[in-house]
Scaffold this motif. Structure first.
Motif, PDB file in Angstrom:
ATOM      1  N   GLY A  92       0.793  -1.232   0.000  1.00  0.00           N
ATOM      2  CA  GLY A  92       0.000   0.000   0.000  1.00  0.00           C
ATOM      3  C   GLY A  92       0.822   1.277   0.000  1.00  0.00           C
ATOM      4  N   TRP A  93       0.123   2.373   0.167  1.00  0.00           N
ATOM      5  CA  TRP A  93       0.686   3.727   0.095  1.00  0.00           C
ATOM      6  C   TRP A  93       0.958   4.163   1.537  1.00  0.00           C
ATOM      7  N   LEU A  94       2.224   4.146   1.929  1.00  0.00           N
ATOM      8  CA  LEU A  94       2.594   4.483   3.306  1.00  0.00           C
ATOM      9  C   LEU A  94       2.885   5.969   3.403  1.00  0.00           C
ATOM     10  N   GLU A  95       2.208   6.620   4.333  1.00  0.00           N
ATOM     11  CA  GLU A  95       2.441   8.054   4.526  1.00  0.00           C
ATOM     12  C   GLU A  95       2.285   8.349   6.008  1.00  0.00           C
TER      13      GLU A  95
ATOM     14  N   GLU B  74      -2.407   3.255   3.157  1.00  0.00           N
ATOM     15  CA  GLU B  74      -3.627   3.168   2.360  1.00  0.00           C
ATOM     16  C   GLU B  74      -3.613   1.876   1.570  1.00  0.00           C
TER      17      GLU B  74
ATOM     18  N   PRO C  26      -3.721  -0.778  -1.192  1.00  0.00           N
ATOM     19  CA  PRO C  26      -3.283  -0.572  -2.577  1.00  0.00           C
ATOM     20  C   PRO C  26      -4.430  -0.609  -3.584  1.00  0.00           C
TER      21      PRO C  26
ATOM     22  N   HIS D 184      -8.125   0.172  -2.827  1.00  0.00           N
ATOM     23  CA  HIS D 184      -9.197   1.126  -2.670  1.00  0.00           C
ATOM     24  C   HIS D 184      -8.712   2.281  -1.803  1.00  0.00           C
ATOM     25  N   ALA D 185      -9.562   2.933  -1.049  1.00  0.00           N
ATOM     26  CA  ALA D 185      -9.095   4.186  -0.442  1.00  0.00           C
ATOM     27  C   ALA D 185      -9.020   4.157   1.079  1.00  0.00           C
TER      28      ALA D 185
ATOM     29  N   LYS E 226      -7.672   3.918   4.739  1.00  0.00           N
ATOM     30  CA  LYS E 226      -6.351   4.047   5.364  1.00  0.00           C
ATOM     31  C   LYS E 226      -6.386   3.474   6.769  1.00  0.00           C
TER      32      LYS E 226
END
Lengths: 388, 120
Positions: free
Chosen positions: B52-55, B60, B62, B64-65, B67
């Protein structure tokens, strides 16, 4: 601000209501929805719900213990917006006065002229549509899907898995060429033929035949495709008729700034009905994606609560996904502005691909087929401020 | 039970390492240098959060949306509705260890039904 009306009770409307409370709005909150259902998730309607692996309870978007302190006016349609009295008129004669208004009325499925009242012909937009289609697919038979876009392709994929005989008819030479470009549109839509689903391209539909129930789809080239069930997936139009004469500027939906503001102060628009300005494109774009309906209300609500005094941020590039024939398809960015597309990873023949679209060498969009990890990395790169 | 995951030096900041267990667990090394472990599978659908999107302290999914907060496992918004389990992390002699939670995991419907059906 003492009263806010959110017109539309799907994902965009619910997200707006959530954003209002999250951003500290404490006043009266009215959510108006023309369907009788509480907010539900649409993506599974063409996939797991249609296949019977998810039920209606699974579609609920609200958490069990969630309380937005909202008044829900469901099963009633907004009929007009009175700018001077700041009121939303409802079809049942009631009105809701509010000093802030969020327009989230979405889009409605386009229909095929002449198909009204013919049994066996379906659109797929709402839960009620999906219930009706699911019940018919369970009987099996020959399905013809009109339109090879994402909804049509997902229905075809689901119906194929359920054992139906499926044909997809697409008027364009290549399905999905609009969102994905010719090359990748061809590669993704080849999933149909990989699985023995017939794909007829470059031919329009002249009409449907049948007495009380459809029995065939008639093509413009004279062919007649026998059908027990027909699904019409030819796009959607924004539901904004109710705003005519309201003073809200309309142009392919509600014309909005990059922060969701409309031409009327105190009125913002979100979701499928909203034609937002995209600073990356330098143009307005109406984006019918789940992710936009989920994310953009945060910005629109901030605009509403700040009285329009905020500098709009640059939203993340549009993102959507699709699941077809067991392949996860993901796309972010704008294919239309690219001048090249290259496969960076994977093999086209395996339908296992990471493709990057570029304009003058700069990435502007990315497509993944079964490549979630790489896709996320490219999507992140596209979102870097300053990149297009 | 403490399970050795990987060497801290082998897990750059902003990256994740998936432990191939059933259900899988992932270790995240944030840009700020913190290390967290959570269940790897999104509670909405079968997707690996390690992809996924690590922030910051959020990842998040990978696909859908939704978190997930790495500290608490909480999810911020749909389509996922349930949190993921968090696991205790210990770094000793440069090695990352994970103490797997004994709570019941929140797995997406497709995986939960597979597990309920027993080993294939």
């Amino acid at each position: 601000m003492k009263a806010v009306a959110v017109v539309g009770a799907s994902l965009a409307g619910l997200s707006a209501a959530r954003s209002l409370r999250k951003q500290g709005y404490d006043g009266r909150l009215v959510v108006i929805g023309d369907e009788t259902h509480r907010p539900y998730d649409r993506p599974p309607l063409s996939k797991e719900f249609l296949a019977g692996t998810l039920g209606e309870a699974d579609l609920a978007l609200e958490a069990d213990d969630e309380d937005l302190r909202a008044e829900w006016l469901l099963g009633t349609r907004a009929d007009g917006l009175d700018r001077t009295r700041r009121a939303v008129r409802l079809a049942d004669g009631r009105e809701v006065r509010a000093d802030g208004i969020v327009i989230a009325t979405g889009a409605a499925a386009r229909t095929l002229p002449g198909s009204e009242g013919l049994a066996g012909v379906h659109a797929l937009r709402t839960l009620d549509d999906a219930r009706a289609l699911r019940d018919e697919l369970a009987l099996g038979g020959r399905l013809v899907v009109i339109g090879g876009g994402f909804i049509g392709a997902e229905v075809a994929s689901t119906a194929y898995a359920l054992g139906l005989d499926v044909t997809v008819v697409e008027v364009a030479p290549t399905p999905l060429a609009g969102p994905l470009g010719e090359t990748m549109g061809g590669i993704v839509s080849a999933l149909h033929t990989d699985h023995g689903v017939r794909l007829l391209c470059g031919v329009g539909v002249k009409g449907l035949s049948g007495g009380t129930r459809v029995d065939a789809v008639l093509l413009e080239d004279g062919r007649s495709i026998p059908a027990d069930i027909v699904v019409v997936g030819v796009g959607a139009r924004p539901c904004v008729e109710w705003l005519e004469d309201s003073g809200v500027e309309l142009d392919n939906g509600v014309k909005c700034g990059a922060d969701g503001r409309t031409s009327l102060a105190g009125v913002v628009a979100v979701g499928d009905c909203a034609n937002w300005y995209d600073p990356r494109l330098g143009a307005h774009r109406r984006v019918e994606h789940w992710t936009g309906a989920r994310e953009r209300p945060d910005a629109a609500v901030a605009t509403l609560l700040a009285g329009g005094a905020l500098e709009p941020g640059v939203p993340r590039p549009p993102y959507f996904w699709s699941d077809q024939y067991g392949v996860k398809i993901q796309f972010a960015g704008h294919a239309g502005v690219s001048d090249s597309v290259t496969v960076e990873e994977g093999a086209v023949g395996d339908r296992n691909v990471l493709a990057v679209y570029r304009r003058a060498g700069e990435p502007v969009a990315v497509l993944g087929m079964n490549q979630p990890r790489l896709f996320v990395r490219w999507r992140k790169q596209l979102a870097v401020p300053g990149s297009r | 039970m403490m399970i050795p995951a990987c060497r801290l030096a082998d897990l750059p900041r902003g990256e994740a390492y998936r432990l191939d267990m059933d259900p899988p667990v992932s270790v995240f090394h944030t840009d700020d240098g913190e290390v967290f472990a959570i269940d790897d599978t999104c509670t909405h659908q079968d997707a690996s959060l390690a992809d996924g999107w690590l922030e910051g302290c959020e990842v998040e999914c990978p696909l859908h949306a939704s978190k997930f907060d790495l500290r608490t496992g909480a999810v911020d918004a749909p389509p996922a509705k349930l949190p993921v389990r968090t696991h205790e992390v210990l770094v000793e002699d440069g090695m990352i260890y994970v103490r797997v939670s004994t709570d019941a995991p929140n797995l997406p419907p497709c995986i939960a039904s597979r597990l309920a059906a027993g080993p294939a």
